[in-house]
Design an enzyme around this catalytic site. Sequence first.
Site, short mmCIF file in Angstrom:
data_model
loop_
_atom_site.label_atom_id
_atom_site.label_comp_id
_atom_site.label_asym_id
_atom_site.label_seq_id
_atom_site.Cartn_x
_atom_site.Cartn_y
_atom_site.Cartn_z
N ARG A 196 1.27 -1.32 0.05
CA ARG A 196 -0.14 0.15 0.32
C ARG A 196 1.09 1.11 -0.04
O ARG A 196 0.08 2.79 0.49
CB ARG A 196 -1.16 -0.51 1.03
N LEU A 197 2.25 1.27 -0.06
CA LEU A 197 3.04 1.97 -0.75
C LEU A 197 3.01 3.14 -2.19
O LEU A 197 3.74 2.50 -2.36
CB LEU A 197 4.68 2.13 -0.19
#
Length: 217
Positions: A196-197
């Site tokens: 989720r970066l």
Amino acid sequence: MSEANVALPAMRVSYEAGALHEKSLADTWHEQLQGWLDEAVEADLVEPNAMVLATADAEGMPSSRTVLCKGIDERGVVFYTNYTSNKSHDLQQTRVAAATFPWLGLQRQVNLRGTVEKVSAEETAAYWRVRPRGSQLGAWASPQSRVVNGREALESSLNGIERRFSDAEQVPVPPHWGGWRIRPDFVEFWQGRPDRLHDRLRFRRDDETWHIERLAP
């Protein structure tokens, strides 16, 4: 509770299809958007020019729906619709909109927002000429967003329009139909990344100058 509902908290995808770096961006937001749209076409995504259009009425009540983008250039993003529709009423009242291109198959999306304007009658006419005749007749027949008394009422209206223009080689543009252009102040390019970066790079306009910014995911 159904099995599908139980599974919802566990549904997730690891985004590993690519990355987005500042040095790889095009010089302008519209060139970058056109490039990503071209790649969505090449990837054979369904309706690659579909975008989710968000509007709000004068009281701030939001609405969203999917429309088809029919133009991209330095002025903005264009779509066409009935000027008496709910979306057009919203746009006429507030003069702002947002849109999202959801290219899930490429683990990408583009989000933009800004002011809106009607496209010129000449631009509308040029696009109208390349629409299928059936779509042209449908634009005349459908009182978009209004309550109708069943499917039969729509088909009856279409039959009447077909008779009206049966001898016309070219169906004219309805006076209540045309294009809207979103003139963005912000255009964000989002590329999914692992853990989720995600990569989020935004073009932001300050007067006539555009700035590129990285946003935290």
